[in-house]
Enzyme design. Structure first.
Site, PDB file in Angstrom:
ATOM      1  N   HIS A 197       0.853  -1.189   0.000  1.00 40.48           N
ATOM      2  CA  HIS A 197       0.000   0.000   0.000  1.00 40.48           C
ATOM      3  C   HIS A 197       0.885   1.232   0.000  1.00 40.48           C
ATOM      4  O   HIS A 197       1.837   1.330   0.775  1.00 40.48           O
ATOM      5  CB  HIS A 197      -0.907   0.013   1.233  1.00 40.48           C
ATOM      6  CG  HIS A 197      -2.006   1.013   1.148  1.00 40.48           C
ATOM      7  ND1 HIS A 197      -1.816   2.341   1.432  1.00 40.48           N
ATOM      8  CD2 HIS A 197      -3.306   0.899   0.778  1.00 40.48           C
ATOM      9  CE1 HIS A 197      -2.944   2.990   1.258  1.00 40.48           C
ATOM     10  NE2 HIS A 197      -3.871   2.144   0.856  1.00 40.48           N
ATOM     11  N   ASP A 231     -11.375  -7.006   4.593  1.00 37.81           N
ATOM     12  CA  ASP A 231     -11.408  -5.612   5.052  1.00 37.81           C
ATOM     13  C   ASP A 231     -10.335  -4.837   4.296  1.00 37.81           C
ATOM     14  O   ASP A 231      -9.140  -5.027   4.529  1.00 37.81           O
ATOM     15  CB  ASP A 231     -11.150  -5.521   6.560  1.00 37.81           C
ATOM     16  CG  ASP A 231     -12.236  -6.199   7.359  1.00 37.81           C
ATOM     17  OD1 ASP A 231     -13.411  -6.062   6.986  1.00 37.81           O
ATOM     18  OD2 ASP A 231     -11.897  -6.880   8.346  1.00 37.81           O
ATOM     19  N   LEU A 232     -10.744  -3.982   3.374  1.00 38.33           N
ATOM     20  CA  LEU A 232      -9.820  -3.301   2.473  1.00 38.33           C
ATOM     21  C   LEU A 232      -8.705  -2.584   3.231  1.00 38.33           C
ATOM     22  O   LEU A 232      -8.965  -1.740   4.087  1.00 38.33           O
ATOM     23  CB  LEU A 232     -10.601  -2.307   1.605  1.00 38.33           C
ATOM     24  CG  LEU A 232      -9.778  -1.542   0.565  1.00 38.33           C
ATOM     25  CD1 LEU A 232      -9.191  -2.496  -0.459  1.00 38.33           C
ATOM     26  CD2 LEU A 232     -10.645  -0.487  -0.117  1.00 38.33           C
ATOM     27  N   ASP A 233      -7.458  -2.944   2.891  1.00 36.57           N
ATOM     28  CA  ASP A 233      -6.254  -2.308   3.442  1.00 36.57           C
ATOM     29  C   ASP A 233      -6.182  -2.373   4.962  1.00 36.57           C
ATOM     30  O   ASP A 233      -5.543  -1.529   5.597  1.00 36.57           O
ATOM     31  CB  ASP A 233      -6.158  -0.842   2.989  1.00 36.57           C
ATOM     32  CG  ASP A 233      -5.966  -0.720   1.484  1.00 36.57           C
ATOM     33  OD1 ASP A 233      -5.371  -1.629   0.889  1.00 36.57           O
ATOM     34  OD2 ASP A 233      -6.436   0.279   0.914  1.00 36.57           O
ATOM     35  N   GLU A 234      -6.822  -3.370   5.556  1.00 35.56           N
ATOM     36  CA  GLU A 234      -6.780  -3.500   7.007  1.00 35.56           C
ATOM     37  C   GLU A 234      -6.278  -4.871   7.445  1.00 35.56           C
ATOM     38  O   GLU A 234      -6.452  -5.262   8.596  1.00 35.56           O
ATOM     39  CB  GLU A 234      -8.173  -3.228   7.598  1.00 35.56           C
ATOM     40  CG  GLU A 234      -8.646  -1.789   7.409  1.00 35.56           C
ATOM     41  CD  GLU A 234      -9.956  -1.504   8.116  1.00 35.56           C
ATOM     42  OE1 GLU A 234     -10.363  -2.326   8.964  1.00 35.56           O
ATOM     43  OE2 GLU A 234     -10.573  -0.456   7.824  1.00 35.56           O
TER      44      GLU A 234
END
Length: 289
Positions: A197, A231-234
């Site tokens: 990311h 869970d997007l980008d988590e």
């Protein structure tokens, strides 16, 4: 002069409730079976009352075959209620890279792999664009073009997962693959998909993150490598890094600095994963770097 054959190495990974005698039991088992410890790391999570351990060892005498070692260690594992695995380090994980139009992370990983710095076998590159085909094929790696639109997303992801199965892939690396994976695909790749990311999470979301950062006068920029979850980008974070910046650097310079950080962070995360240095515990990781 005849070259010396490579030394056999094995990696034992375990976690269990924290109890007295775990390290002694492991080291005693290895000594009793003519194995010599090359590297050993452990961590006691006092808050969760859990113990984690990674041990690298080699034969030092007539060590039994690996399957016999697994069978013998099962008695210790049962005594301490261990969740464990034992790997032959010569068996390199099979890695599939995914990329869109930005090639910096792809270039870096393929270079490290060709230079023998990555203990993995890169078996292919998937992309929703053709831009990276020539470099990928020049590197001696098969290139798979899987274009995607909103209408074809399900079919494209099915083809992607078909490649994962066909190529017996152990790890998928999203090396700036600019597509959001569906919850179904995230679930299929659970624990074996790493994303880079372009922010030190949590950070600026949406388009042109470095331009947003510049407009806010940030003093550090960074990157985060994490496991992909629904869970997007988590997902559980494996590695992060930052660089200091100042008012004199325009957005294009921030992009250059950011890409350098992304390459380094992703390379470390992939290397630690394939060397089996990462243990996932809930929403976080234990990394024996």
């Amino acid at each position: 002069m005849k070259a010396k054959p490579p030394e056999s190495r094995y990696v034992l990974i375990l976690k269990c409730p924290d109890r007295k005698g775990v390290v002694a039991a492991v080291s005693g088992f290895l000594a009793d079976n003519d194995a010599s410890i090359l590297e050993s790391n452990h961590f006691n999570d006092g808050m969760a009352d859990q113990f984690y351990m990674r041990t690298v060892f080699r034969p030092d005498g007539a060590m039994p075959p690996i399957e016999a070692m697994r069978a013998g260690f099962e008695l210790i594992a049962q005594r301490f209620s261990m969740d464990w695995s034992l790997h032959d380090a010569a068996e390199r994980p099979r890695v599939l890279l995914a990329v869109s139009k930005f090639g910096h992370c792809l270039f870096d990983l393929l270079h490290r792999w060709r230079a023998g710095l990555l203990q993995a076998e890169i078996v292919g590159v998937v992309s929703n664009h053709e831009d990276m085909r020539s470099f990928t094929e020049w590197s001696g790696v098969p290139f798979h073009h899987l274009p995607i639109t909103a209408a074809t997303k399900a079919e494209q992801e099915a083809a992607f997962l078909g490649l994962v199965e066909e190529l017996k892939v152990d790890l998928v690396v999203l090396a700036r693959y600019m597509q959001i994976l569906s919850p179904q695909m995230c679930a299929s790749l659970d624990g074996r998909c790493i994303n880079i990311h372009h922010s030190f999470l949590p950070g600026f979301k949406g388009a042109k993150p470095y331009h947003q950062a510049h407009a806010r006068g940030v003093k550090i920029i960074g990157a985060t490598a994490h496991y992909v979850t629904t869970d997007l980008d988590e997902g559980p974070i494996i590695e992060q890094d930052v660089r200091r910046v100042d008012h004199s650097q325009d957005p294009d310079r921030l992009v250059q600095i950011g890409r350098d950080v992304e390459c380094a962070v992703l390379a470390r995360a992939v290397a630690w994963h394939v060397e089996r240095r990462v243990l996932v515990e809930g929403g976080k990781t234990i990394v024996f770097a």
